[in-house]
Scaffold this motif. Structure first.
Motif, short mmCIF file in Angstrom:
data_model
loop_
_atom_site.label_atom_id
_atom_site.label_comp_id
_atom_site.label_asym_id
_atom_site.label_seq_id
_atom_site.Cartn_x
_atom_site.Cartn_y
_atom_site.Cartn_z
N ILE A 17 0.84 -1.20 0.00
CA ILE A 17 0.00 0.00 0.00
C ILE A 17 0.87 1.25 0.00
O ILE A 17 0.58 2.24 -0.69
N GLY A 18 1.96 1.21 0.77
CA GLY A 18 2.87 2.36 0.79
C GLY A 18 3.42 2.68 -0.58
O GLY A 18 3.44 3.83 -1.02
N PHE A 19 3.85 1.65 -1.32
CA PHE A 19 4.40 1.88 -2.65
C PHE A 19 3.31 2.28 -3.65
O PHE A 19 3.56 3.09 -4.55
N ILE A 20 2.11 1.72 -3.49
CA ILE A 20 1.01 2.10 -4.38
C ILE A 20 0.73 3.60 -4.27
O ILE A 20 0.60 4.30 -5.28
N PHE A 21 0.66 4.10 -3.04
CA PHE A 21 0.33 5.51 -2.85
C PHE A 21 1.52 6.43 -3.06
O PHE A 21 1.34 7.64 -3.25
N LEU A 22 2.73 5.90 -3.04
CA LEU A 22 3.87 6.70 -3.46
C LEU A 22 3.74 7.06 -4.94
O LEU A 22 4.01 8.20 -5.33
N PHE A 23 3.32 6.10 -5.75
CA PHE A 23 3.07 6.38 -7.16
C PHE A 23 1.81 7.24 -7.33
O PHE A 23 1.74 8.07 -8.24
N PHE A 24 0.84 7.05 -6.46
CA PHE A 24 -0.41 7.81 -6.57
C PHE A 24 -0.18 9.30 -6.30
O PHE A 24 -0.75 10.16 -6.97
N PHE A 25 0.67 9.61 -5.31
CA PHE A 25 0.87 11.01 -4.89
C PHE A 25 2.09 11.69 -5.53
O PHE A 25 2.27 12.89 -5.35
N ARG A 26 2.91 10.95 -6.24
CA ARG A 26 4.13 11.57 -6.77
C ARG A 26 3.78 12.58 -7.88
O ARG A 26 2.70 12.51 -8.47
N PRO A 27 4.68 13.53 -8.17
CA PRO A 27 4.43 14.50 -9.25
C PRO A 27 4.17 13.79 -10.58
O PRO A 27 4.88 12.85 -10.95
N ASP A 28 3.13 14.23 -11.26
CA ASP A 28 2.68 13.63 -12.52
C ASP A 28 2.27 12.17 -12.34
O ASP A 28 2.27 11.38 -13.29
N GLY A 29 1.89 11.84 -11.13
CA GLY A 29 1.42 10.50 -10.84
C GLY A 29 -0.06 10.36 -11.09
O GLY A 29 -0.69 11.17 -11.80
N THR A 30 -0.65 9.35 -10.46
CA THR A 30 -2.06 9.02 -10.71
C THR A 30 -2.99 10.16 -10.32
O THR A 30 -3.90 10.52 -11.08
N LEU A 31 -2.78 10.73 -9.13
CA LEU A 31 -3.66 11.79 -8.66
C LEU A 31 -3.56 13.03 -9.53
O LEU A 31 -4.59 13.63 -9.91
N ASP A 32 -2.34 13.43 -9.87
CA ASP A 32 -2.16 14.60 -10.74
C ASP A 32 -2.76 14.37 -12.12
O ASP A 32 -3.38 15.28 -12.70
N SER A 33 -2.60 13.18 -12.65
CA SER A 33 -3.17 12.87 -13.97
C SER A 33 -4.69 12.91 -13.93
O SER A 33 -5.34 13.41 -14.86
N LEU A 34 -5.27 12.41 -12.84
CA LEU A 34 -6.72 12.41 -12.70
C LEU A 34 -7.25 13.84 -12.59
O LEU A 34 -8.27 14.19 -13.23
N LEU A 35 -6.58 14.68 -11.80
CA LEU A 35 -7.01 16.07 -11.67
C LEU A 35 -6.90 16.81 -12.99
O LEU A 35 -7.77 17.62 -13.35
N SER A 36 -5.84 16.55 -13.74
CA SER A 36 -5.68 17.21 -15.05
C SER A 36 -6.75 16.73 -16.03
O SER A 36 -7.25 17.52 -16.84
N PHE A 37 -7.12 15.48 -15.93
CA PHE A 37 -8.11 14.92 -16.85
C PHE A 37 -9.48 15.55 -16.64
O PHE A 37 -10.22 15.76 -17.62
N ILE A 38 -9.83 15.87 -15.40
CA ILE A 38 -11.15 16.45 -15.13
C ILE A 38 -11.11 17.98 -15.10
O ILE A 38 -12.07 18.62 -14.70
N GLY A 39 -9.98 18.56 -15.51
CA GLY A 39 -9.89 20.01 -15.62
C GLY A 39 -9.49 20.73 -14.35
O GLY A 39 -9.71 21.95 -14.23
N LEU A 40 -8.91 20.04 -13.40
CA LEU A 40 -8.48 20.66 -12.15
C LEU A 40 -6.97 20.58 -12.00
O LEU A 40 -6.43 20.40 -10.90
N GLY A 41 -6.28 20.74 -13.12
CA GLY A 41 -4.82 20.63 -13.12
C GLY A 41 -4.14 21.67 -12.26
O GLY A 41 -3.02 21.46 -11.79
#
Length: 309
Positions: free
Chosen positions: A139-163
């Motif tokens: 879980i720690g490694f999963i969320f390291l990728f999720f929160f890293r710059p240009d990671g999953t969370l950033d990509s999702l925010l950019s996709f919905i227009g909240l970049g």
């Protein structure tokens, strides 16, 4: 003595007593002692003895390697309560304490919804409980990728227009603990969910049917049937969740190592013992943490016992 042995021989036909010739209460006591010996030995060896040694070390100055220890009395405890770098990290637990109520609220909400007739409810149960089955390191490694710059969370925010909201989720000291607390909610919500669900499903369906005849809706059923019926389980989950919030370690240690203001009291204790070789001081910190958890548990039990009365 001869009379006793002769009478025993006449009754049993044997000159020596054995287990099968003993009375049932005596046999029961022997079996209980025999089966309890090994578990008690393991409990004493791996729980009570280390606890005693921890208390013993907390009154000494010791680096963990030297055969000599210096008795310092209450000096270690004084250091814990007067040095902000040790006791001050408890403020990080407040983030996880607040997340505890979010976690329990979501778990209770989903458990209540999925206790009624819902399509694909078994599928949703599996999805909610699945994160709890994962290893904490994974879980720690999963969320390291999720929160890293240009990671999953950033990509999702950019996709919905909240970049414009993207930032260093684990690099900004102002939000890092929110990110870690959110990870904790995602992981442990399934545990609370499955306990709540089991308690809710133990309520007889006849009670719901009677309430529906009286005109009760789902909210009334939750407020007047479900919640009073599972209040003991809610109290138990709250005790476990609050104790876990105070002693959180795994997620912040794996994801950040306690950097950028994310160090918890347990991380500070581990670093004090193994990084700075202050085992005596770290033992005092562990005793303080144990005392706080016990006090919180007792207070919560008293509150819930008063409400039940």
């Amino acid at each position: 003595m001869e009379n006793k042995h002769s009478s025993y021989e006449k009754k049993t036909g044997s000159s020596k007593p054995n287990l099968f010739n003993l009375s049932y209460p005596t046999q029961k006591k022997i079996i209980i002692v025999a089966f309890s010996f090994l578990p008690l030995l393991l409990l004493i060896t791996f729980s009570y003895l280390p606890l005693y040694r921890m208390f013993y070390y907390s009154f000494h100055s010791w680096n963990g390697f030297s055969p000599n220890m210096t008795f310092v009395g209450m000096e270690n405890y004084k250091t814990v309560f007067t040095r902000p770098e040790y006791f001050g990290v408890f403020k990080v637990s407040l983030y996880y304490f607040a997340a505890t109520f979010v976690q329990m609220g979501l778990a209770l909400y989903f458990a209540t919804i999925l206790s009624f007739k819902v399509k694909y409810k078994n599928f949703f149960k599996g999805i909610i409980f699945f994160p709890y089955l994962l290893n904490g390191v994974a879980i720690g490694f999963i969320f390291l990728f999720f929160f890293r710059p240009d990671g999953t969370l950033d990509s999702l925010l950019s996709f919905i227009g909240l970049g414009e909201l993207t930032q260093l989720w684990l690099g900004n000291p102002n939000i890092i603990n929110f990110s870690l607390a959110g990870t904790s909610v995602w992981r442990y919500m399934g545990f609370n969910f499955i306990i709540f669900l089991g308690a809710i499903q133990s309520i007889s369906s006849e009670v719901y049917e009677a309430s529906e005849i009286d005109g009760a809706n789902k909210w009334h059923q939750f407020r007047y049937i479900i919640l009073p019926s599972i209040k003991i389980i809610v109290g138990l989950n709250l005790i476990l969740a609050v104790s876990g919030a105070i002693s959180v370690f795994e997620i912040p240690y794996i994801m950040t190592g306690g950097s950028n203001g994310s160090a918890t009291f347990v991380i500070q204790t581990v670093d004090t013992a193994f990084k700075f070789s202050k085992v005596g001081l770290a033992s005092a910190m562990a005793v303080v943490l144990l005392g706080i958890v016990v006090i919180v548990t007792v207070i919560q039990r008293l509150i819930f016992s008063e409400k039940e009365a």
